[in-house]
Design an enzyme around this catalytic site. Structure first.
Site, mmCIF file in Angstrom:
data_model
loop_
_atom_site.group_PDB
_atom_site.id
_atom_site.type_symbol
_atom_site.label_atom_id
_atom_site.label_comp_id
_atom_site.label_asym_id
_atom_site.label_seq_id
_atom_site.Cartn_x
_atom_site.Cartn_y
_atom_site.Cartn_z
ATOM 1 N N TYR A 104 3.784 -14.534 -13.947
ATOM 2 C CA TYR A 104 2.837 -13.598 -13.332
ATOM 3 C C TYR A 104 1.392 -14.079 -13.534
ATOM 4 O O TYR A 104 0.589 -14.130 -12.591
ATOM 5 C CB TYR A 104 3.022 -12.203 -13.957
ATOM 6 C CG TYR A 104 2.029 -11.175 -13.478
ATOM 7 C CD1 TYR A 104 2.120 -10.657 -12.185
ATOM 8 C CD2 TYR A 104 0.998 -10.725 -14.303
ATOM 9 C CE1 TYR A 104 1.203 -9.717 -11.740
ATOM 10 C CE2 TYR A 104 0.089 -9.786 -13.866
ATOM 11 C CZ TYR A 104 0.197 -9.280 -12.585
ATOM 12 O OH TYR A 104 -0.713 -8.354 -12.137
ATOM 13 N N ALA A 127 0.819 -1.234 0.000
ATOM 14 C CA ALA A 127 0.000 0.000 0.000
ATOM 15 C C ALA A 127 0.843 1.269 0.000
ATOM 16 O O ALA A 127 0.288 2.358 0.074
ATOM 17 C CB ALA A 127 -0.934 -0.003 1.213
HETATM 18 P P1 NAP Z 1 3.329 -1.118 -7.677
HETATM 19 O O1 NAP Z 1 2.932 0.245 -8.085
HETATM 20 O O2 NAP Z 1 4.649 -1.653 -8.133
HETATM 21 O O3 NAP Z 1 3.246 -1.228 -6.064
HETATM 22 C C1 NAP Z 1 3.529 -2.469 -5.468
HETATM 23 C C2 NAP Z 1 3.382 -2.372 -3.965
HETATM 24 O O4 NAP Z 1 3.609 -3.672 -3.395
HETATM 25 C C3 NAP Z 1 4.405 -1.435 -3.312
HETATM 26 O O5 NAP Z 1 3.806 -0.843 -2.167
HETATM 27 C C4 NAP Z 1 5.520 -2.396 -2.896
HETATM 28 O O6 NAP Z 1 6.293 -1.807 -1.858
HETATM 29 C C5 NAP Z 1 4.691 -3.588 -2.444
HETATM 30 N N1 NAP Z 1 5.380 -4.883 -2.441
HETATM 31 C C6 NAP Z 1 6.061 -5.487 -3.446
HETATM 32 N N2 NAP Z 1 6.549 -6.668 -3.036
HETATM 33 C C7 NAP Z 1 6.172 -6.824 -1.736
HETATM 34 C C8 NAP Z 1 6.379 -7.827 -0.755
HETATM 35 N N3 NAP Z 1 7.092 -8.938 -1.024
HETATM 36 N N4 NAP Z 1 5.845 -7.653 0.474
HETATM 37 C C9 NAP Z 1 5.132 -6.547 0.765
HETATM 38 N N5 NAP Z 1 4.893 -5.560 -0.121
HETATM 39 C C10 NAP Z 1 5.430 -5.693 -1.348
HETATM 40 O O7 NAP Z 1 2.256 -2.211 -8.148
HETATM 41 P P2 NAP Z 1 0.716 -2.021 -8.580
HETATM 42 O O8 NAP Z 1 0.693 -1.750 -10.038
HETATM 43 O O9 NAP Z 1 0.031 -1.101 -7.672
HETATM 44 O O10 NAP Z 1 0.178 -3.508 -8.358
HETATM 45 C C11 NAP Z 1 -0.413 -3.873 -7.123
HETATM 46 C C12 NAP Z 1 -1.199 -5.171 -7.292
HETATM 47 O O11 NAP Z 1 -2.142 -4.994 -8.329
HETATM 48 C C13 NAP Z 1 -0.328 -6.363 -7.678
HETATM 49 O O12 NAP Z 1 -0.818 -7.523 -7.023
HETATM 50 C C14 NAP Z 1 -0.544 -6.486 -9.173
HETATM 51 O O13 NAP Z 1 -0.384 -7.796 -9.630
HETATM 52 C C15 NAP Z 1 -1.991 -6.033 -9.278
HETATM 53 N N6 NAP Z 1 -2.359 -5.540 -10.609
HETATM 54 C C16 NAP Z 1 -1.847 -4.359 -11.095
HETATM 55 C C17 NAP Z 1 -2.257 -3.910 -12.350
HETATM 56 C C18 NAP Z 1 -1.805 -2.587 -12.916
HETATM 57 O O14 NAP Z 1 -2.195 -2.271 -14.051
HETATM 58 N N7 NAP Z 1 -1.051 -1.770 -12.216
HETATM 59 C C19 NAP Z 1 -3.140 -4.688 -13.117
HETATM 60 C C20 NAP Z 1 -3.610 -5.886 -12.606
HETATM 61 C C21 NAP Z 1 -3.224 -6.299 -11.334
HETATM 62 P P3 NAP Z 1 7.777 -2.355 -1.481
HETATM 63 O O15 NAP Z 1 8.505 -2.534 -2.773
HETATM 64 O O16 NAP Z 1 8.376 -1.296 -0.562
HETATM 65 O O17 NAP Z 1 7.569 -3.631 -0.734
#
Ligand code: NAP
Length: 258
Positions: free
Chosen positions: A157, A15
């Site tokens: 993924y 988050a």
């Molecule tokens: P993002 O902008 O890269 O943010 C990812 C977040 O997860 C960051 O807060 C990161 O912080 C944290 N994180 C990563 N690895 C972690 C771990 N091992 N433990 C705890 N926290 C962790 O990603 P996002 O695009 O918001 O994606 C978030 C979710 O939505 C994911 O599950 C992704 O698969 C899903 N999703 C995203 C999209 C899209 O278009 N963006 C589409 C479909 C699904 P730290 O690195 O500090 O841990």
């Protein structure tokens, strides 16, 4: 109008930024007590400060969702801080791209450990507290990629995101006796820090392939999560909501011409 979640405790993993930050903002505005979780404590605290600055109740916590000891310590700390756990938004995830020929076993394992095992561990860690809530809720952030669509470079993924749904369909049955529901939101392409890292060309071509002609916002996902966490969604479990601007629907590029 949904019944307010004011006073209820919500953990949102991943988050500090992106979709998780959007989910946290929506719940904080709704009066929930929000635990903002990421591996980087400073970034989690910075996001929590934005929420409290807006009048919400929030605190940053550090945990790596792929590590059982981290998630168990997180659940204990959040329950001690806020008096319990009512909602888990299992959102933390990574999406590095590599085609099968270049994909290493280590990278496969890392994606599975974060996205799929992380969901299992987050639910397992929060379960003792969710059982004590009279309205326990789990909302998983999956994706259209894997459960519905495919994209080169994302075999690992896509498998992790489809795996979350397989996990959910039995978890919801196991946890039903505690009154806990388990559902998933499947985002399409949402403008986040992680998506921006994939490059401008990727974002532009994705926006062009969406009938609504734009990428999603993090709050679009937050509102779907808020609904699934609400009192009104009490009879919905093991289900998915696709939030993608219609992206999965066009049968060809011609279908998008108007
Ligand atoms: P993002 O902008 O890269 O943010 C990812 C977040 O997860 C960051 O807060 C990161 O912080 C944290 N994180 C990563 N690895 C972690 C771990 N091992 N433990 C705890 N926290 C962790 O990603 P996002 O695009 O918001 O994606 C978030 C979710 O939505 C994911 O599950 C992704 O698969 C899903 N999703 C995203 C999209 C899209 O278009 N963006 C589409 C479909 C699904 P730290 O690195 O500090 O841990």
């Amino acid at each position: 109008m949904l019944t307010s979640l004011a006073g209820r405790t919500v953990i949102v993993t991943g988050a500090s930024k992106g979709i998780g930050k959007g989910i946290a903002q929506v719940f904080a505005r709704g009066g929930a007590k929000v635990a903002v979780v990421s591996r980087n404590l400073g970034e989690a605290e910075a996001t929590a400060a934005i929420l409290t600055g807006g009048g919400g109740t929030a605190k940053g916590f550090a945990a790596d969702v792929s590590l059982q000891e981290d998630v168990e310590a997180l659940a204990t700390a959040v329950a001690a801080e806020f008096g319990g756990i009512d909602v888990l938004c299992s959102n933390a995830g990574i999406f590095p791209q590599a085609k099968i020929e270049d994909l290493s076993v280590e990278e496969w394992d890392h994606v599975m450990a974060t996205n799929l095992k992380g969901t299992f561990l987050s639910i397992k860690g929060c379960l003792p507290y969710l059982k004590k809530s009279n309205q326990g809720r789990v909302v998983i952030t999956s994706s259209i990629t894997g459960p519905v669509t495919g994209f080169p470079g994302w075999t690992h993924y896509g498998a992790s995101k489809a795996g979350q749904l397989g996990f959910m369909r039995t978890a919801c049955i196991e946890l039903a006796k505690y009154g806990i529901t388990v559902n998933a939101v499947l985002p399409g392409n949402v403008l986040t820090e992680g998506l921006i890292d994939l490059g401008e060309d990727y974002c532009k071509s994705m926006a062009a392939s969406v009938p609504l002609k734009k990428l999603g916002t993090v709050e679009d996902i937050g509102y779907a999560a808020l609904f699934l966490a609400s009192k009104e969604a009490a009879y919905i479990t093991g289900q998915t909501i696709i939030v993608d601007g219609g992206q999965i629907l066009p049968e060809s590029l011609d279908a998008l011409k108007d």
